[in-house]
Scaffold this active site. Structure first.
Site: not given
Ligand code: PGA
Length: 257
Positions: A10, A12, A100, A102, A172, A178, A218
């Site tokens: 992903n 982003k 997601h 976010e 998640e 992140g 992460s």
């Molecule tokens: P990350 O993001 O691996 O940077 O923690 C995962 C995600 O949001 O899908």
């Protein structure tokens, strides 16, 4: 039936279409047929790069899947700034990330919206990756399971048993995204097992047994092998580390670690 693992990058809001082409080329040099045989490998670039990556995948005959990070549920109309499922399907998008955290936190998507997106994706013969996961406050208050079950119920509302083979769930935990703080493999496994169990209750044991549940938050080269060792974890949704071709290739080659 053994579940084929699925690793999704992903990206982003990173990479314009030129940087996206470069990243896929760098990734493809690092992968070989065995990697694609072991897991389904997917990249989800921003909308503006989808067409370029579709062309690259087709032109170079790469066994890489194309994913989108979001979608609107209507087919067309006066929805300024939105992208429809039909538009994504026309670009041979195979997977669409829905709900997601976010998008839930920053763009106000609720469980009902996410369910509309999941149904729209399925109606256009694409596969939703339904994201669920609790915040740190919710986990510390002992609400993690309830939150995830509510997100599952909303996200899967109206999804028929016959469509469930096309659904991927990504667990998640928000506190792991992140942050560099990964869930312990046993915690990831436990929640992925709860997700599978709930799908078994709502649908049936065979559907639950075939369901692919990813972990995200992460995921890095250093922790992918222990996550993939978990009985209920069938892959990873990778954010930050998917932007580095070496790291993402290593994650995709988890079976060699
Ligand atoms: P990350 O993001 O691996 O940077 O923690 C995962 C995600 O949001 O899908």
């Amino acid at each position: 039936m053994a579940r084929t693992p699925i690793i999704v990058g992903n990206w982003k809001m990173h990479c314009d279409h030129l940087a996206a082409i470069q990243l896929v080329q760098q990734l493809s040099y690092r992968l070989d047929p065995k990697d694609y045989d072991t897991s389904e490998l997917v990249v989800a670039p921003p909308f503006t790069a989808l067409r370029s990556i579709q062309t690259l995948i087709q032109g170079d005959d790469l066994p890489l899947g194309l994913g989108a990070q979001n979608v609107f549920w209507e087919s067309e109309g006066a929805f300024t700034g939105e992208v429809s499922p039909a538009m994504l399907a026309a670009l041979h998008v195979a997977y669409v990330i829905c709900g997601h955290s976010e998008r839930r936190a920053m763009f106000g998507e609720d469980n009902q919206d996410v369910g509309r997106k999941v149904r729209a994706v399925l109606a256009h013969n694409m596969r939703p990756i339904l994201c669920v996961g609790e915040t740190l406050e919710q986990r510390e208050a002992g609400q993690a399971n309830d939150v995830v079950v509510r997100q599952l119920n909303g996200g899967l509302e109206g999804v028929q048993a016959a469509q469930m083979g096309d659904v991927v769930i990504a667990y998640e935990p928000v506190w792991a995204i992140g942050t560099g703080r990964t869930a312990l493999p046993q915690d990831a496994d436990e929640m992925c097992g709860i997700i599978r169990g709930h799908v078994g209750d709502v649908y049936d044991a065979a559907i639950a047994g075939d369901l692919r549940v990813q972990y995200g938050g992460s995921v890095k080269p250093a922790n992918i092998a222990s996550l993939m060792d978990c009985a209920h974890v069938d892959g990873a949704l990778v954010g930050g580390a998917s932007l580095d071709p070496d790291d993402f290739a290593t994650i995709c080659r988890w079976h060699r670690l």
